[in-house]
Design an enzyme around this catalytic site. Structure first.
Site, PDB file in Angstrom:
ATOM      1  N   LEU A 188     175.938  84.955  63.420  1.00 43.75           N
ATOM      2  CA  LEU A 188     174.878  84.050  63.885  1.00 43.75           C
ATOM      3  C   LEU A 188     173.901  83.780  62.737  1.00 43.75           C
ATOM      4  O   LEU A 188     173.964  84.429  61.692  1.00 43.75           O
ATOM      5  CB  LEU A 188     174.179  84.694  65.090  1.00 43.75           C
ATOM      6  CG  LEU A 188     175.114  84.902  66.299  1.00 43.75           C
ATOM      7  CD1 LEU A 188     174.488  85.812  67.347  1.00 43.75           C
ATOM      8  CD2 LEU A 188     175.494  83.567  66.934  1.00 43.75           C
ATOM      9  N   PRO A 189     172.970  82.834  62.915  1.00 49.74           N
ATOM     10  CA  PRO A 189     172.085  82.493  61.782  1.00 49.74           C
ATOM     11  C   PRO A 189     171.227  83.654  61.294  1.00 49.74           C
ATOM     12  O   PRO A 189     171.162  83.919  60.087  1.00 49.74           O
ATOM     13  CB  PRO A 189     171.220  81.361  62.348  1.00 49.74           C
ATOM     14  CG  PRO A 189     172.033  80.760  63.445  1.00 49.74           C
ATOM     15  CD  PRO A 189     172.819  81.894  64.036  1.00 49.74           C
TER      16      PRO A 189
ATOM     17  N   LYS B  47     172.787  92.258  50.796  1.00 52.63           N
ATOM     18  CA  LYS B  47     173.197  90.846  50.939  1.00 52.63           C
ATOM     19  C   LYS B  47     172.057  89.897  50.547  1.00 52.63           C
ATOM     20  O   LYS B  47     172.246  88.957  49.770  1.00 52.63           O
ATOM     21  CB  LYS B  47     173.649  90.593  52.385  1.00 52.63           C
ATOM     22  CG  LYS B  47     173.787  89.139  52.779  1.00 52.63           C
ATOM     23  CD  LYS B  47     174.911  88.430  52.049  1.00 52.63           C
ATOM     24  CE  LYS B  47     174.757  86.911  52.187  1.00 52.63           C
ATOM     25  NZ  LYS B  47     175.784  86.163  51.527  1.00 52.63           N
TER      26      LYS B  47
ATOM     27  N   LYS C 289     166.052  81.759  54.319  1.00 52.31           N
ATOM     28  CA  LYS C 289     165.864  82.944  55.178  1.00 52.31           C
ATOM     29  C   LYS C 289     166.220  84.225  54.426  1.00 52.31           C
ATOM     30  O   LYS C 289     165.484  85.218  54.453  1.00 52.31           O
ATOM     31  CB  LYS C 289     166.731  82.758  56.440  1.00 52.31           C
ATOM     32  CG  LYS C 289     166.939  83.934  57.337  1.00 52.31           C
ATOM     33  CD  LYS C 289     168.303  84.614  57.180  1.00 52.31           C
ATOM     34  CE  LYS C 289     169.490  83.717  57.306  1.00 52.31           C
ATOM     35  NZ  LYS C 289     170.780  84.372  57.126  1.00 52.31           N
TER      36      LYS C 289
HETATM   37  P1  NDP Z   1     176.206  77.834  61.072  1.00 51.63           P
HETATM   38  O1  NDP Z   1     174.856  77.233  61.191  1.00 51.63           O
HETATM   39  O2  NDP Z   1     177.344  76.989  60.631  1.00 51.63           O
HETATM   40  O3  NDP Z   1     176.618  78.539  62.461  1.00 51.63           O
HETATM   41  C1  NDP Z   1     175.715  79.274  63.204  1.00 51.63           C
HETATM   42  C2  NDP Z   1     176.358  79.782  64.471  1.00 51.63           C
HETATM   43  O4  NDP Z   1     175.374  80.455  65.250  1.00 51.63           O
HETATM   44  C3  NDP Z   1     176.932  78.677  65.360  1.00 51.63           C
HETATM   45  O5  NDP Z   1     178.054  79.178  66.047  1.00 51.63           O
HETATM   46  C4  NDP Z   1     175.774  78.438  66.325  1.00 51.63           C
HETATM   47  O6  NDP Z   1     176.161  77.892  67.560  1.00 51.63           O
HETATM   48  C5  NDP Z   1     175.286  79.834  66.536  1.00 51.63           C
HETATM   49  N1  NDP Z   1     173.909  79.859  67.021  1.00 51.63           N
HETATM   50  C6  NDP Z   1     172.824  79.297  66.453  1.00 51.63           C
HETATM   51  N2  NDP Z   1     171.714  79.556  67.178  1.00 51.63           N
HETATM   52  C7  NDP Z   1     172.119  80.283  68.239  1.00 51.63           C
HETATM   53  C8  NDP Z   1     171.463  80.845  69.354  1.00 51.63           C
HETATM   54  N3  NDP Z   1     170.124  80.726  69.508  1.00 51.63           N
HETATM   55  N4  NDP Z   1     172.188  81.537  70.261  1.00 51.63           N
HETATM   56  C9  NDP Z   1     173.526  81.665  70.109  1.00 51.63           C
HETATM   57  N5  NDP Z   1     174.224  81.158  69.080  1.00 51.63           N
HETATM   58  C10 NDP Z   1     173.526  80.466  68.154  1.00 51.63           C
HETATM   59  O7  NDP Z   1     176.007  79.082  60.094  1.00 51.63           O
HETATM   60  P2  NDP Z   1     177.023  79.743  59.074  1.00 51.63           P
HETATM   61  O8  NDP Z   1     178.294  80.041  59.777  1.00 51.63           O
HETATM   62  O9  NDP Z   1     177.025  78.991  57.798  1.00 51.63           O
HETATM   63  O10 NDP Z   1     176.232  81.105  58.774  1.00 51.63           O
HETATM   64  C11 NDP Z   1     176.234  82.204  59.687  1.00 51.63           C
HETATM   65  C12 NDP Z   1     175.638  83.402  58.956  1.00 51.63           C
HETATM   66  O11 NDP Z   1     176.442  83.677  57.796  1.00 51.63           O
HETATM   67  C13 NDP Z   1     174.212  83.175  58.440  1.00 51.63           C
HETATM   68  O12 NDP Z   1     173.473  84.368  58.579  1.00 51.63           O
HETATM   69  C14 NDP Z   1     174.422  82.808  56.971  1.00 51.63           C
HETATM   70  O13 NDP Z   1     173.271  83.158  56.192  1.00 51.63           O
HETATM   71  C15 NDP Z   1     175.628  83.658  56.625  1.00 51.63           C
HETATM   72  N6  NDP Z   1     176.468  83.180  55.528  1.00 51.63           N
HETATM   73  C16 NDP Z   1     176.838  81.862  55.416  1.00 51.63           C
HETATM   74  C17 NDP Z   1     177.640  81.459  54.351  1.00 51.63           C
HETATM   75  C18 NDP Z   1     178.051  80.027  54.166  1.00 51.63           C
HETATM   76  O14 NDP Z   1     178.547  79.681  53.062  1.00 51.63           O
HETATM   77  N7  NDP Z   1     177.901  79.159  55.156  1.00 51.63           N
HETATM   78  C19 NDP Z   1     178.120  82.395  53.316  1.00 51.63           C
HETATM   79  C20 NDP Z   1     177.740  83.773  53.593  1.00 51.63           C
HETATM   80  C21 NDP Z   1     176.937  84.130  54.634  1.00 51.63           C
HETATM   81  P3  NDP Z   1     176.289  76.281  67.781  1.00 51.63           P
HETATM   82  O15 NDP Z   1     177.701  75.946  67.418  1.00 51.63           O
HETATM   83  O16 NDP Z   1     175.952  76.113  69.193  1.00 51.63           O
HETATM   84  O17 NDP Z   1     175.271  75.626  66.865  1.00 51.63           O
END
Ligand code: NDP
Length: 292
Positions: free
Chosen positions: A63-64, A166, A235
């Site tokens: 999750l975020p 991280k 963040k």
């Molecule tokens: P995304 O924004 O693509 O996805 C976020 C996910 O969280 C979605 O499934 C979203 O659901 C869900 N979500 C958001 N808000 C809520 C909520 N209030 N309740 C339930 N579910 C929720 O993020 P990423 O996949 O890119 O990143 C996820 C994590 O990984 C973060 O912490 C990021 O810092 C980390 N990360 C990301 C990388 C990247 O290159 N993208 C690399 C390494 C780490 P919905 O589909 O409904 O929006």
């Protein structure tokens, strides 16, 4: 083994896909259509509701921030079973995750923080590096699962240690992206071709992931894909500064990096990719990256 995967975003979607090859995976996502598509196309099963995820032997969250993880923990707590392992792959806040680990321990649920690095391409190819915080025993349980989505799995220390390293390593990347962009822009303004400036940087001591991989595509080819949201990167750096604050540490460059990234986020908005900070650097200098 029965796994539950919660959070099918840019990272979670492909990670859950790899897990379905070896385990029974149920998926839940806030926007249900994504979970439906995952189940339809990638061999997972759509959870009836969030509560069903509590019945899995292992629950994985992607999750975020720790805030959303905590909300999910709150909702699942009444349904959780003793002996479950919770793997939080979110890039979260180490202090919050320590509290979460304590709350879950009260229900007999083990917790490891297991944030990842390697971007969406690493998630697609199952080549992520994963840094894990938790007890040795819980790490041993999590490792075989994490090996399905990652290549390098490192036990960093107790709960929270994975989240701490991280955000610190991402802060290194943020500062590197910023200074590399500034110096490449200066080279360009001095009349040096960007490709040449990058070739010299990459053959010398200024070489980094930013100069080798992240910046050439954007600055030279003009392609600005959304890979990692700037809002997530900001963040991470803010969590790193909170660790510095907690340790009474003197970290002026980290503080400056946080200030710059937060200012860039205000300018670029929630939908921007983190490398778009390079556009702000050009703007600050009254120019663009386009060839003149
Ligand atoms: P995304 O924004 O693509 O996805 C976020 C996910 O969280 C979605 O499934 C979203 O659901 C869900 N979500 C958001 N808000 C809520 C909520 N209030 N309740 C339930 N579910 C929720 O993020 P990423 O996949 O890119 O990143 C996820 C994590 O990984 C973060 O912490 C990021 O810092 C980390 N990360 C990301 C990388 C990247 O290159 N993208 C690399 C390494 C780490 P919905 O589909 O409904 O929006």
């Amino acid at each position: 083994m029965k796994l539950a995967f919660i959070g099918l975003g840019a990272m979670g979607f492909p990670m859950a896909r790899h897990l379905t090859k070896q385990h029974e995976v149920i998926v839940w996502n806030r926007t249900r259509e994504k979970a439906e598509r995952h189940a339809r196309e990638h061999g997972s099963r759509l959870a009836r509701d969030l509560a069903e995820c509590a019945g899995a032997e292992v629950i994985i969250t992607m999750l975020p921030t720790s805030k959303e993880v905590d909300e999910i923990v709150d909702q699942l707590t009444p349904h959780l079973r003793k002996g479950t392992l919770w793997i939080d792959a979110t890039s979260g806040d180490p202090n919050v995750s320590r509290e979460t680990a304590g709350r879950l321990a009260g229900k007999g649920v083990a917790f490891v923080d297991a944030p990842v690095t390697g971007a969406t391409i690493g998630a697609e190819n199952a080549t992520l590096t994963i840094m894990v915080g938790g007890s040795g025993e819980d790490f041993a349980r999590a490792e075989p699962i994490l090996k399905i989505v990652g290549k390098t799995i490192i036990h960093v220390g107790p709960a929270g240690a994975g989240h701490a390293i991280k955000v610190l390593t991402n802060s290194i990347m943020g500062a590197t992206v910023w200074i590399t962009s500034e110096c490449l822009l200066l080279a360009k303004q001095f009349g040096i071709d960007l490709k040449t400036a990058l070739a010299v940087t990459n053959a010398g001591s200024g070489r980094s992931n930013a100069s080798e991989n992240l910046l050439p595509m954007r600055l030279v080819e003009g392609k600005w894909p959304l890979i990692f949201k700037l809002v997530h990167h900001d963040k991470d750096i803010r969590i790193a500064t909170s660790i510095a604050h907690q340790q009474h540490a003197s970290t002026p460059l980290l503080a400056l990096t946080q200030n710059l990234f937060s200012a860039a986020l205000h300018q670029l908005g929630d939908k921007a990719d983190y490398i778009e900070v390079a556009k702000i650097i050009a703007e600050m200098n009254g120019t663009t990256w386009e060839a003149s």
